[in-house]
Design an enzyme around this catalytic site. Structure first.
Site, PDB file in Angstrom:
ATOM      1  N   ALA A   1       0.826  -1.209   0.000  1.00  0.00           N
ATOM      2  CA  ALA A   1       0.000   0.000   0.000  1.00  0.00           C
ATOM      3  C   ALA A   1       0.865   1.267   0.000  1.00  0.00           C
ATOM      4  O   ALA A   1       1.983   1.263   0.523  1.00  0.00           O
ATOM      5  CB  ALA A   1      -0.908  -0.017   1.236  1.00  0.00           C
ATOM      6  N   ASN A   2       0.316   2.312  -0.585  1.00  0.00           N
ATOM      7  CA  ASN A   2       0.956   3.644  -0.599  1.00  0.00           C
ATOM      8  C   ASN A   2       2.358   3.643  -1.234  1.00  0.00           C
ATOM      9  O   ASN A   2       3.199   4.454  -0.872  1.00  0.00           O
ATOM     10  CB  ASN A   2       1.048   4.221   0.824  1.00  0.00           C
ATOM     11  CG  ASN A   2      -0.324   4.353   1.451  1.00  0.00           C
ATOM     12  OD1 ASN A   2      -1.278   4.707   0.752  1.00  0.00           O
ATOM     13  ND2 ASN A   2      -0.443   4.027   2.723  1.00  0.00           N
ATOM     14  N   ARG A   3       2.559   2.700  -2.145  1.00  0.00           N
ATOM     15  CA  ARG A   3       3.858   2.575  -2.845  1.00  0.00           C
ATOM     16  C   ARG A   3       5.024   2.294  -1.906  1.00  0.00           C
ATOM     17  O   ARG A   3       6.187   2.510  -2.240  1.00  0.00           O
ATOM     18  CB  ARG A   3       4.190   3.832  -3.666  1.00  0.00           C
ATOM     19  CG  ARG A   3       3.037   4.328  -4.467  1.00  0.00           C
ATOM     20  CD  ARG A   3       3.293   4.214  -5.923  1.00  0.00           C
ATOM     21  NE  ARG A   3       2.004   4.044  -6.569  1.00  0.00           N
ATOM     22  CZ  ARG A   3       1.626   4.625  -7.676  1.00  0.00           C
ATOM     23  NH1 ARG A   3       2.429   5.381  -8.294  1.00  0.00           N
ATOM     24  NH2 ARG A   3       0.450   4.409  -8.189  1.00  0.00           N
ATOM     25  N   LEU A   4       4.713   1.820  -0.697  1.00  0.00           N
ATOM     26  CA  LEU A   4       5.794   1.471   0.242  1.00  0.00           C
ATOM     27  C   LEU A   4       6.107  -0.010   0.043  1.00  0.00           C
ATOM     28  O   LEU A   4       5.874  -0.845   0.904  1.00  0.00           O
ATOM     29  CB  LEU A   4       5.356   1.777   1.690  1.00  0.00           C
ATOM     30  CG  LEU A   4       4.974   3.239   1.933  1.00  0.00           C
ATOM     31  CD1 LEU A   4       4.544   3.462   3.382  1.00  0.00           C
ATOM     32  CD2 LEU A   4       6.150   4.161   1.601  1.00  0.00           C
ATOM     33  N   HIS A   5       6.594  -0.305  -1.164  1.00  0.00           N
ATOM     34  CA  HIS A   5       6.777  -1.692  -1.576  1.00  0.00           C
ATOM     35  C   HIS A   5       7.960  -2.346  -0.869  1.00  0.00           C
ATOM     36  O   HIS A   5       8.863  -1.668  -0.404  1.00  0.00           O
ATOM     37  CB  HIS A   5       7.003  -1.762  -3.084  1.00  0.00           C
ATOM     38  CG  HIS A   5       6.031  -0.957  -3.868  1.00  0.00           C
ATOM     39  ND1 HIS A   5       4.668  -1.134  -3.767  1.00  0.00           N
ATOM     40  CD2 HIS A   5       6.209   0.063  -4.747  1.00  0.00           C
ATOM     41  CE1 HIS A   5       4.048  -0.273  -4.551  1.00  0.00           C
ATOM     42  NE2 HIS A   5       4.960   0.467  -5.151  1.00  0.00           N
TER      43      HIS A   5
END
Ligand code: FMN
Length: 220
Positions: A197-201
């Site tokens: 989520a939220n590009r917090l890969h």
């Protein structure tokens, strides 16, 4: 697409979404990238994604000019990742001049990417023959008929060549063409990317260190 395949895709999407919150954790990922790759590949194969074995192969000429195309991952083990191709093709000209390659597997619904980089070698003739025998006769004939990457006058010319080889090998097993076989990519780096989520890969990078692997978490 069958109802069953659609159902599998929906289930996989659910798992992909679960991964968005759970993610890829060092403790669960472990120290062996082949074990983790095997787990992810198995997951991709049962997820309903089309052609889970399709991967991008990037090569570079001796001058460093890159090119990329899709090939199929036919097998892998702790030595490396194997694909098959025409040894006279553009990719193989690159690989003979500059025996390094990068591979990318991307399994969309699972929100996963694996990046593999390493040195490249041809597989032995026996191994290539063993694989070639498993191919459908039409694909075996196609391998003889196609001068992969060379220019072609017309589609008809290809069809004519196919008919010629079909006649030539009539009533016998189609032998492995001398210009066709496998390559093994022996990895020095394997990176596992899990979408979150939220590009917090998550990005876990495995780098060869002696006979083992060093694991580093990278910023997304
Ligand atoms: C789904 C898919 C699978 C492919 N699998 C292979 C393969 O396993 N081996 C291969 O030589 N080409 C395969 N190709 C064709 C390559 O992408 C490419 O067109 C061909 O190898 C010539 O590339 P080159 O001119 O850069 O050598 C595949 C293409 C697609 C779209």
């Amino acid at each position: 697409m069958s109802i069953l395949a659609k159902l599998r895709l929906v289930l996989s999407l659910g798992q992909g979404i679960k991964s968005l919150t759970h993610g890829l954790i060092e403790k669960e990922a472990g120290l062996d990238p082949f074990r983790l790759f095997s787990e992810w590949f198995q997951h991709a194969k049962t997820s309903g994604v089309a052609l889970p074995e399709a991967m991008t192969l990037a090569t570079a000429s001796k001058d460093g000019a890159p090119s990329a195309r899709i090939v199929l991952l036919k097998s892998f083990d702790p030595h490396g990742f194997i694909f098959y191709t025409n040894y006279d093709s553009r990719k193989c000209r690159d690989l003979e001049e500059n025996p390094c390659a990068a591979l990318i597997c991307h399994w969309t619904v699972l929100q996963r990417q694996v990046r593999i980089e390493g040195s490249v070698e041809r597989t032995g003739r026996e191994e290539s023959t063993e694989y070639f025998r498993t191919r459908a006769r039409g694909s075996q004939i196609g391998a003889w008929a196609s001068t992969q990457s060379a220019s072609l006058e017309s589609y008809d010319q290809l069809v004519r060549r196919t008919t010629e080889f079909d006649q030539k090998f009539k009533g016998q097993d189609v032998p492995l063409p001398p210009f066709w076989g496998g390559y093994i990519v022996r990895p020095t780096r394997i990176e596992f990317w899990q979408g979150r989520a939220n590009r917090l890969h998550d990005r876990l990078l495995y780098e060869r260190e002696g006979s083992g692997w060093k694991v580093t978490r990278l910023n997304p």
